[in-house]
Write an enzyme that holds these catalytic residues in place. Structure first.
Site, PDB file in Angstrom:
ATOM      1  N   LYS A  27       0.742  -1.186   0.041  1.00 25.35           N
ATOM      2  CA  LYS A  27       0.017  -0.024   0.007  1.00 25.35           C
ATOM      3  C   LYS A  27       0.890   1.180   0.066  1.00 25.35           C
ATOM      4  O   LYS A  27       0.521   2.283  -0.811  1.00 25.35           O
ATOM      5  CB  LYS A  27      -1.103  -0.048   1.327  1.00 25.35           C
ATOM      6  CG  LYS A  27      -1.901  -1.058   1.275  1.00 25.35           C
ATOM      7  CD  LYS A  27      -3.070  -0.755   2.424  1.00 25.35           C
ATOM      8  CE  LYS A  27      -2.443  -0.974   3.760  1.00 25.35           C
ATOM      9  NZ  LYS A  27      -1.663  -2.250   4.140  1.00 25.35           N
ATOM     10  N   ARG A  81     -11.394   0.661   7.003  1.00 20.23           N
ATOM     11  CA  ARG A  81     -11.088  -0.612   7.264  1.00 20.23           C
ATOM     12  C   ARG A  81     -12.185  -1.207   7.936  1.00 20.23           C
ATOM     13  O   ARG A  81     -12.113  -2.619   8.001  1.00 20.23           O
ATOM     14  CB  ARG A  81      -9.912  -0.769   8.486  1.00 20.23           C
ATOM     15  CG  ARG A  81      -8.509  -0.760   7.601  1.00 20.23           C
ATOM     16  CD  ARG A  81      -7.447  -1.025   8.776  1.00 20.23           C
ATOM     17  NE  ARG A  81      -6.356  -0.101   8.143  1.00 20.23           N
ATOM     18  CZ  ARG A  81      -5.071  -0.474   8.211  1.00 20.23           C
ATOM     19  NH1 ARG A  81      -4.540  -1.845   8.662  1.00 20.23           N
ATOM     20  NH2 ARG A  81      -3.938   0.095   7.753  1.00 20.23           N
ATOM     21  N   ARG A 102      11.057  -6.698   5.862  1.00 20.36           N
ATOM     22  CA  ARG A 102      10.410  -5.527   5.726  1.00 20.36           C
ATOM     23  C   ARG A 102      11.374  -4.663   6.730  1.00 20.36           C
ATOM     24  O   ARG A 102      11.174  -4.931   7.947  1.00 20.36           O
ATOM     25  CB  ARG A 102       9.056  -5.122   5.864  1.00 20.36           C
ATOM     26  CG  ARG A 102       8.773  -3.849   5.971  1.00 20.36           C
ATOM     27  CD  ARG A 102       7.373  -3.421   5.457  1.00 20.36           C
ATOM     28  NE  ARG A 102       6.265  -3.873   6.632  1.00 20.36           N
ATOM     29  CZ  ARG A 102       5.042  -3.536   6.677  1.00 20.36           C
ATOM     30  NH1 ARG A 102       4.582  -3.038   5.433  1.00 20.36           N
ATOM     31  NH2 ARG A 102       4.178  -3.922   7.519  1.00 20.36           N
TER      32      ARG A 102
HETATM   33  P1  ADP Z   1      -0.593  -2.558   8.136  1.00 18.74           P
HETATM   34  O1  ADP Z   1      -1.687  -2.407   7.000  1.00 18.74           O
HETATM   35  O2  ADP Z   1       0.681  -3.289   7.761  1.00 18.74           O
HETATM   36  O3  ADP Z   1      -1.364  -3.276   9.310  1.00 18.74           O
HETATM   37  P2  ADP Z   1      -0.657   0.289   8.761  1.00 18.74           P
HETATM   38  O4  ADP Z   1       0.643   0.949   9.021  1.00 18.74           O
HETATM   39  O5  ADP Z   1      -1.598   0.585   7.543  1.00 18.74           O
HETATM   40  O6  ADP Z   1      -0.078  -1.322   8.686  1.00 18.74           O
HETATM   41  O7  ADP Z   1      -1.469   0.253  10.422  1.00 18.74           O
HETATM   42  C1  ADP Z   1      -0.794  -0.053  11.220  1.00 18.74           C
HETATM   43  C2  ADP Z   1      -1.949  -0.228  12.199  1.00 18.74           C
HETATM   44  O8  ADP Z   1      -2.572   0.780  12.453  1.00 18.74           O
HETATM   45  C3  ADP Z   1      -3.051  -1.399  12.167  1.00 18.74           C
HETATM   46  O9  ADP Z   1      -2.859  -2.628  12.431  1.00 18.74           O
HETATM   47  C4  ADP Z   1      -4.168  -0.753  13.130  1.00 18.74           C
HETATM   48  O10 ADP Z   1      -3.819  -0.923  14.438  1.00 18.74           O
HETATM   49  C5  ADP Z   1      -4.079   0.777  12.915  1.00 18.74           C
HETATM   50  N1  ADP Z   1      -4.948   1.380  12.054  1.00 18.74           N
HETATM   51  C6  ADP Z   1      -4.662   2.020  10.759  1.00 18.74           C
HETATM   52  N2  ADP Z   1      -5.471   2.365  10.125  1.00 18.74           N
HETATM   53  C7  ADP Z   1      -6.845   1.955  10.763  1.00 18.74           C
HETATM   54  C8  ADP Z   1      -8.126   2.068  10.489  1.00 18.74           C
HETATM   55  N3  ADP Z   1      -8.890   2.744   9.406  1.00 18.74           N
HETATM   56  N4  ADP Z   1      -9.115   1.633  11.621  1.00 18.74           N
HETATM   57  C9  ADP Z   1      -8.512   0.890  12.638  1.00 18.74           C
HETATM   58  N5  ADP Z   1      -6.998   0.876  12.860  1.00 18.74           N
HETATM   59  C10 ADP Z   1      -6.387   1.435  11.968  1.00 18.74           C
END
Ligand code: ADP
Length: 209
Positions: free
Chosen positions: A14, A88, A125
């Protein structure tokens, strides 16, 4: 105007695609994961509240993340936007359309990658502690950042157990959004196991149609 959301499991690429789409379209982009990690690092009130979720691989509660995204959009909505990691959950997706703080997306990109490959990518990573670039390394290597020579470190939440929880949440809460956006004719599903260039070529072709 482009309003794009980017969905995909952990390590599906992403962040990489987000940077390329930003360059192509000149839109502002928000990574909710980066935003949350910055809050934790700064030790802010929000940071203290969300740290426990991030460390355990759980999703942050909807109202909290929705408020943060609404604040960001209010400052960046003039020339379109790209959201990496939001929505999400179905609640978040519905808010994007019905809550006056948001606007509906024009395109939903979903990166699809098999679990075994995600595990492999997570293991290799690293993030540059100086410039923040994401880099993949082979097992046991002590490479430096190819961009700036900085020290490479693992993200705190990139251990296998945490990954598996994030992946399970992704399957349960985020994957159902594919149907939600497909029903609106907005879904672009891309095979994220291909190279970054190949994935981007498919996205670019779709955007330039
Ligand atoms: P990944 O997709 O590798 O899990 P991200 O950096 O996108 O990593 O997100 C890291 C963490 O941030 C997620 O595991 C979650 O705990 C939190 N998070 C990010 N975006 C959201 C969201 N839209 N709703 C709820 N939690 C979120």
């Amino acid at each position: 105007m482009h309003r794009i959301i980017l969905m995909g499991p952990p390590a599906s690429g992403k962040g990489t695609q987000s940077l390329r789409i930003q360059k192509l379209l000149g839109v502002s982009a928000l990574s909710t994961g980066n935003l949350l990690r910055r809050e934790v690092e700064s030790g802010s009130e929000i940071g203290v509240e969300v740290e426990v979720y991030l460390n355990s691989g759980a999703y942050v509660p909807d109202p909290l993340i929705m408020k943060m995204v609404a604040n960001w959009i209010a400052e960046h909505d003039e020339s379109g936007w790209l959201l990496d990691g939001f929505p999400r959950t179905l609640v978040q997706a519905q808010a994007l359309e019905s809550d006056p703080s948001f606007q509906a997306p024009t395109l939903a990109i979903a990166l699809d990658v098999p679990e075994a490959l995600l595990e492999h990518r997570i293991a290799g990573r690293r993030e540059c502690s100086q410039c923040g670039a994401t880099v993949s390394v082979s097992a046991g290597s002590d490479e430096k950042c190819p961009e700036c020579g900085g020290e490479l470190v693992s993200r705190a939440d990139d251990d296998l157990e945490n990954f598996r929880r994030r992946y399970a949440n992704y399957r349960e809460f985020t994957q159902p959004l594919f149907d939600y956006y497909a029903a609106q004719g907005k879904l672009l599903a891309v095979d994220g196991s291909r190279s970054p260039n190949e994935v981007f070529a498919i996205i670019e072709q779709h955007l330039q149609r």
